[in-house]
Design a protein around this motif. Structure first.
Motif, PDB file in Angstrom:
ATOM      1  N   TYR A  24     -15.562  37.334  64.051  1.00  0.00           N
ATOM      2  CA  TYR A  24     -15.760  37.890  65.398  1.00  0.00           C
ATOM      3  C   TYR A  24     -14.449  38.482  65.912  1.00  0.00           C
ATOM      4  O   TYR A  24     -14.441  39.556  66.528  1.00  0.00           O
ATOM      5  CB  TYR A  24     -16.250  36.791  66.334  1.00  0.00           C
ATOM      6  CG  TYR A  24     -16.716  37.284  67.692  1.00  0.00           C
ATOM      7  CD1 TYR A  24     -18.027  37.720  67.870  1.00  0.00           C
ATOM      8  CD2 TYR A  24     -15.856  37.315  68.788  1.00  0.00           C
ATOM      9  CE1 TYR A  24     -18.466  38.169  69.107  1.00  0.00           C
ATOM     10  CE2 TYR A  24     -16.290  37.757  70.022  1.00  0.00           C
ATOM     11  CZ  TYR A  24     -17.587  38.183  70.173  1.00  0.00           C
ATOM     12  OH  TYR A  24     -18.031  38.641  71.397  1.00  0.00           O
ATOM     13  N   SER A  25     -13.347  37.787  65.649  1.00  0.00           N
ATOM     14  CA  SER A  25     -12.034  38.282  66.075  1.00  0.00           C
ATOM     15  C   SER A  25     -11.719  39.617  65.415  1.00  0.00           C
ATOM     16  O   SER A  25     -11.237  40.555  66.066  1.00  0.00           O
ATOM     17  CB  SER A  25     -10.937  37.267  65.734  1.00  0.00           C
ATOM     18  OG  SER A  25     -11.141  36.050  66.417  1.00  0.00           O
ATOM     19  N   PHE A  26     -12.005  39.706  64.132  1.00  0.00           N
ATOM     20  CA  PHE A  26     -11.656  40.907  63.368  1.00  0.00           C
ATOM     21  C   PHE A  26     -12.622  42.057  63.644  1.00  0.00           C
ATOM     22  O   PHE A  26     -12.197  43.199  63.882  1.00  0.00           O
ATOM     23  CB  PHE A  26     -11.646  40.581  61.879  1.00  0.00           C
ATOM     24  CG  PHE A  26     -11.307  41.746  61.003  1.00  0.00           C
ATOM     25  CD1 PHE A  26      -9.998  42.193  60.893  1.00  0.00           C
ATOM     26  CD2 PHE A  26     -12.298  42.419  60.298  1.00  0.00           C
ATOM     27  CE1 PHE A  26      -9.681  43.291  60.091  1.00  0.00           C
ATOM     28  CE2 PHE A  26     -11.989  43.504  59.497  1.00  0.00           C
ATOM     29  CZ  PHE A  26     -10.675  43.942  59.399  1.00  0.00           C
ATOM     30  N   LEU A  27     -13.936  41.768  63.640  1.00  0.00           N
ATOM     31  CA  LEU A  27     -14.931  42.835  63.724  1.00  0.00           C
ATOM     32  C   LEU A  27     -15.255  43.261  65.152  1.00  0.00           C
ATOM     33  O   LEU A  27     -15.458  44.451  65.411  1.00  0.00           O
ATOM     34  CB  LEU A  27     -16.225  42.388  63.028  1.00  0.00           C
ATOM     35  CG  LEU A  27     -16.118  42.112  61.526  1.00  0.00           C
ATOM     36  CD1 LEU A  27     -17.424  41.547  61.002  1.00  0.00           C
ATOM     37  CD2 LEU A  27     -15.734  43.375  60.762  1.00  0.00           C
ATOM     38  N   ILE A  28     -15.315  42.310  66.078  1.00  0.00           N
ATOM     39  CA  ILE A  28     -15.735  42.624  67.448  1.00  0.00           C
ATOM     40  C   ILE A  28     -14.545  42.764  68.390  1.00  0.00           C
ATOM     41  O   ILE A  28     -14.446  43.727  69.146  1.00  0.00           O
ATOM     42  CB  ILE A  28     -16.704  41.548  67.981  1.00  0.00           C
ATOM     43  CG1 ILE A  28     -17.896  41.379  67.031  1.00  0.00           C
ATOM     44  CG2 ILE A  28     -17.186  41.911  69.389  1.00  0.00           C
ATOM     45  CD1 ILE A  28     -18.717  42.625  66.811  1.00  0.00           C
ATOM     46  N   LEU A  29     -13.628  41.803  68.340  1.00  0.00           N
ATOM     47  CA  LEU A  29     -12.472  41.847  69.232  1.00  0.00           C
ATOM     48  C   LEU A  29     -11.373  42.766  68.704  1.00  0.00           C
ATOM     49  O   LEU A  29     -10.428  43.088  69.431  1.00  0.00           O
ATOM     50  CB  LEU A  29     -11.910  40.432  69.442  1.00  0.00           C
ATOM     51  CG  LEU A  29     -12.876  39.415  70.056  1.00  0.00           C
ATOM     52  CD1 LEU A  29     -12.195  38.053  70.175  1.00  0.00           C
ATOM     53  CD2 LEU A  29     -13.369  39.874  71.419  1.00  0.00           C
ATOM     54  N   LYS A  30     -11.502  43.154  67.438  1.00  0.00           N
ATOM     55  CA  LYS A  30     -10.523  44.043  66.800  1.00  0.00           C
ATOM     56  C   LYS A  30      -9.113  43.450  66.807  1.00  0.00           C
ATOM     57  O   LYS A  30      -8.126  44.139  67.006  1.00  0.00           O
ATOM     58  CB  LYS A  30     -10.498  45.417  67.491  1.00  0.00           C
ATOM     59  CG  LYS A  30     -11.858  46.083  67.618  1.00  0.00           C
ATOM     60  CD  LYS A  30     -12.472  46.352  66.265  1.00  0.00           C
ATOM     61  CE  LYS A  30     -13.819  47.069  66.414  1.00  0.00           C
ATOM     62  NZ  LYS A  30     -14.485  47.277  65.101  1.00  0.00           N
ATOM     63  N   GLY A  63      -4.922  39.389  62.085  1.00  0.00           N
ATOM     64  CA  GLY A  63      -3.879  38.387  61.915  1.00  0.00           C
ATOM     65  C   GLY A  63      -4.126  37.582  60.654  1.00  0.00           C
ATOM     66  O   GLY A  63      -5.279  37.365  60.250  1.00  0.00           O
ATOM     67  N   PHE A  64      -3.055  37.137  60.032  1.00  0.00           N
ATOM     68  CA  PHE A  64      -3.155  36.368  58.791  1.00  0.00           C
ATOM     69  C   PHE A  64      -3.906  35.057  59.013  1.00  0.00           C
ATOM     70  O   PHE A  64      -4.561  34.546  58.103  1.00  0.00           O
ATOM     71  CB  PHE A  64      -1.755  36.099  58.245  1.00  0.00           C
ATOM     72  CG  PHE A  64      -1.750  35.538  56.857  1.00  0.00           C
ATOM     73  CD1 PHE A  64      -2.261  36.283  55.790  1.00  0.00           C
ATOM     74  CD2 PHE A  64      -1.258  34.274  56.600  1.00  0.00           C
ATOM     75  CE1 PHE A  64      -2.271  35.773  54.507  1.00  0.00           C
ATOM     76  CE2 PHE A  64      -1.259  33.755  55.311  1.00  0.00           C
ATOM     77  CZ  PHE A  64      -1.764  34.508  54.263  1.00  0.00           C
ATOM     78  N   GLN A  65      -3.816  34.534  60.267  1.00  0.00           N
ATOM     79  CA  GLN A  65      -4.474  33.263  60.552  1.00  0.00           C
ATOM     80  C   GLN A  65      -5.993  33.359  60.399  1.00  0.00           C
ATOM     81  O   GLN A  65      -6.656  32.369  60.061  1.00  0.00           O
ATOM     82  CB  GLN A  65      -4.122  32.763  61.960  1.00  0.00           C
ATOM     83  CG  GLN A  65      -4.677  33.579  63.118  1.00  0.00           C
ATOM     84  CD  GLN A  65      -3.737  34.688  63.550  1.00  0.00           C
ATOM     85  OE1 GLN A  65      -2.945  35.172  62.739  1.00  0.00           O
ATOM     86  NE2 GLN A  65      -3.803  35.062  64.805  1.00  0.00           N
ATOM     87  N   TYR A  66      -6.552  34.554  60.607  1.00  0.00           N
ATOM     88  CA  TYR A  66      -8.002  34.711  60.486  1.00  0.00           C
ATOM     89  C   TYR A  66      -8.443  34.723  59.026  1.00  0.00           C
ATOM     90  O   TYR A  66      -9.548  34.267  58.708  1.00  0.00           O
ATOM     91  CB  TYR A  66      -8.452  35.984  61.207  1.00  0.00           C
ATOM     92  CG  TYR A  66      -8.120  35.969  62.681  1.00  0.00           C
ATOM     93  CD1 TYR A  66      -8.641  34.978  63.516  1.00  0.00           C
ATOM     94  CD2 TYR A  66      -7.258  36.900  63.237  1.00  0.00           C
ATOM     95  CE1 TYR A  66      -8.326  34.939  64.861  1.00  0.00           C
ATOM     96  CE2 TYR A  66      -6.937  36.875  64.593  1.00  0.00           C
ATOM     97  CZ  TYR A  66      -7.469  35.885  65.397  1.00  0.00           C
ATOM     98  OH  TYR A  66      -7.146  35.833  66.730  1.00  0.00           O
ATOM     99  N   ILE A  67      -7.586  35.222  58.150  1.00  0.00           N
ATOM    100  CA  ILE A  67      -7.885  35.162  56.716  1.00  0.00           C
ATOM    101  C   ILE A  67      -7.883  33.708  56.247  1.00  0.00           C
ATOM    102  O   ILE A  67      -8.772  33.269  55.516  1.00  0.00           O
ATOM    103  CB  ILE A  67      -6.857  35.992  55.923  1.00  0.00           C
ATOM    104  CG1 ILE A  67      -6.909  37.456  56.350  1.00  0.00           C
ATOM    105  CG2 ILE A  67      -7.100  35.858  54.417  1.00  0.00           C
ATOM    106  CD1 ILE A  67      -5.851  38.326  55.711  1.00  0.00           C
ATOM    107  N   ILE A  68      -6.868  32.968  56.680  1.00  0.00           N
ATOM    108  CA  ILE A  68      -6.800  31.540  56.346  1.00  0.00           C
ATOM    109  C   ILE A  68      -8.006  30.809  56.931  1.00  0.00           C
ATOM    110  O   ILE A  68      -8.587  29.924  56.290  1.00  0.00           O
ATOM    111  CB  ILE A  68      -5.487  30.921  56.875  1.00  0.00           C
ATOM    112  CG1 ILE A  68      -4.278  31.604  56.231  1.00  0.00           C
ATOM    113  CG2 ILE A  68      -5.449  29.423  56.612  1.00  0.00           C
ATOM    114  CD1 ILE A  68      -2.946  31.145  56.784  1.00  0.00           C
ATOM    115  N   ALA A  69      -8.393  31.185  58.157  1.00  0.00           N
ATOM    116  CA  ALA A  69      -9.521  30.531  58.830  1.00  0.00           C
ATOM    117  C   ALA A  69     -10.817  30.713  58.039  1.00  0.00           C
ATOM    118  O   ALA A  69     -11.624  29.779  57.938  1.00  0.00           O
ATOM    119  CB  ALA A  69      -9.686  31.086  60.243  1.00  0.00           C
ATOM    120  N   VAL A  70     -11.021  31.900  57.485  1.00  0.00           N
ATOM    121  CA  VAL A  70     -12.222  32.139  56.676  1.00  0.00           C
ATOM    122  C   VAL A  70     -12.235  31.193  55.474  1.00  0.00           C
ATOM    123  O   VAL A  70     -13.261  30.575  55.152  1.00  0.00           O
ATOM    124  CB  VAL A  70     -12.287  33.609  56.220  1.00  0.00           C
ATOM    125  CG1 VAL A  70     -13.390  33.790  55.171  1.00  0.00           C
ATOM    126  CG2 VAL A  70     -12.533  34.532  57.406  1.00  0.00           C
TER     127      VAL A  70
END
Length: 416
Positions: free
Chosen positions: A192-198, A201-208
């Protein structure tokens, strides 16, 4: 002293936001128990639920004027849920269970039916969601899941020698399916952060990765199904050819890979693939068809007001809509629809205006994943996440985006 005063002011100013976080996610702490303690987690869980109950009463009293404005909505929920609890109460004497198992089931029904669900749901319906700082809300919830699932990864990966056959719940004292959905929640937030909120961050890759890990270890199928459906909804919102091509290519490659694993018998050594392939290629739903058919049969015998709310052994149909029909019949379904239409209406309002809702829109995807879970596991009195997030989605639907607010957002450079 100034820091204490500042913290106190922040708590007062954002009390509804903190309550929303506590109500929707605070219970997770009551289930952290990596070493299978005998009593400690139960006391923590009871304390959290009791605190939520008391705080919920406070917000109901504080927001009584909002409840009066939403009296039809609240009345619809209370009427349906009271009817359902009434049927549960009258089902208990007909259950064929040993005395100790029956007593535990009674406690569970009363606990969820009177403490966990109704009062917090009414409190969630009473909140003014326009006052909540959802940007801060999103940040707190993201890092909460991130830290807990990072600890879960470290513990599960390094403590258990073979987590394909044990330790499927990781650090949580929970049914493995629920833990799989915890992982899915973090994946959803990252996407959601990457696709919708645009926001990148590296933290989102780790989060996945941290989110996919418990989904794999738990080897539950409903989080996988929910992820596919939610990805599809994301793509509908983005509606770009490159994403559609990537999505269907991934689905096709995944299917081919699973088929190869299934035919080569490699799946026998990996419980995740074994269970997933059993569902896809063998139509194996782990006995759910029996419970589903039993629930349908009870409804057929008692179509108007339903029959017993549980099967004779205390089990349930593993589908909330069949649960409603078998326990409360057509009358209960009508009462449920009167309430649920508010959820669906708000859901599509948020979905349609997702870029206006920004961070708050994440709640509809939390709701969607638990709606999908409720079609394959859990019962009405156990699926508190569905009730909680459904109430939160309704609350979002009351947010009114005026032209002035939209213009103000545009001046800050955000998408309206």
């Amino acid at each position: 002293m100034e820091k204490i005063q500042s913290l106190k002011y922040s708590l007062i100013r954002n009390q509804e936001m903190y309550f929303l976080i506590f109500a929707l996610f605070g219970y997770i702490f009551g289930y952290i128990d990596p070493y299978n303690s005998s009593g400690y987690p139960h006391y923590i869980n009871a304390f959290i639920r009791a605190a939520l109950f008391v705080i919920s009463v406070y917000f109901i009293g504080k927001n009584i004027s909002i409840i009066k404005e939403r009296k039809v909505l609240v009345a619809a929920f209370v009427t349906f849920f009271s009817f359902y609890l009434f049927k549960l109460y009258h089902t208990i004497p007909d259950l064929n269970l040993p005395a100790d198992a029956l007593q535990k089931l009674k406690y569970s029904i009363y606990y969820f039916g009177f403490v966990v669900i109704p009062v917090p749901v009414v409190a969630l319906l009473s909140l003014n969601y326009e006052k909540i700082d959802f940007k801060k809300f999103f940040r707190i919830v993201f890092w909460l899941y991130f830290i807990l699932l990072a600890i879960n990864f470290i513990h599960t990966h390094f403590i258990f020698d073979n987590y394909s056959s044990n330790g499927r719940s990781g650090i949580f004292r929970l049914y493995y399916i629920t833990v799989g959905h915890y992982g899915l929640s973090l994946v959803i937030m990252a996407l959601y952060s990457f696709l919708i909120l645009k926001i990148k961050g590296f933290q989102y890759i780790i989060a996945v990765f941290l989110g996919l890990f418990p989904m794999y270890v738990a080897a539950a199928r409903s989080p996988v199904l929910a992820l596919v459906i939610i990805l599809f909804v994301f793509l509908m919102l983005l509606n770009k050819r490159k994403y559609w091509i990537s999505f269907f290519s991934l689905i096709l490659l995944s299917f081919l890979a699973l088929y190869f694993i299934y035919q080569s018998k490699i799946a026998e050594d990996f419980i995740f693939f074994k269970r997933l392939n059993a569902a896809i290629f063998e139509n194996n739903a782990s006995g759910r068809a029996f419970y589903l058919n039993s629930g349908i049969e009870i409804f057929r015998e008692h179509p108007l007001i339903g029959g017993n709310a549980l099967l004779s052994d205390g089990a349930y149909s593993h589908n909330i809509f069949i649960d409603i029909l078998m326990s409360t019949g057509l009358l209960g379904m009508v009462l449920f629809i009167i309430y649920f239409k508010f959820v669906i209406r708000s859901f599509f309002k948020v979905l349609k205006n997702i870029y206006k809702y920004k961070e708050s829109g994440i709640l509809i995807f939390f709701f969607l994943q638990y709606l999908i879970l409720a079609q394959t596991s859990g019962s009405l009195y156990l699926s508190f996440e569905l009730w909680y997030f459904g109430a939160a989605v309704i609350g979002l639907g009351y947010i009114n985006f005026t032209n002035e607010e939209i213009k103000s957002n545009n001046r800050r450079g955000n998408t309206a």
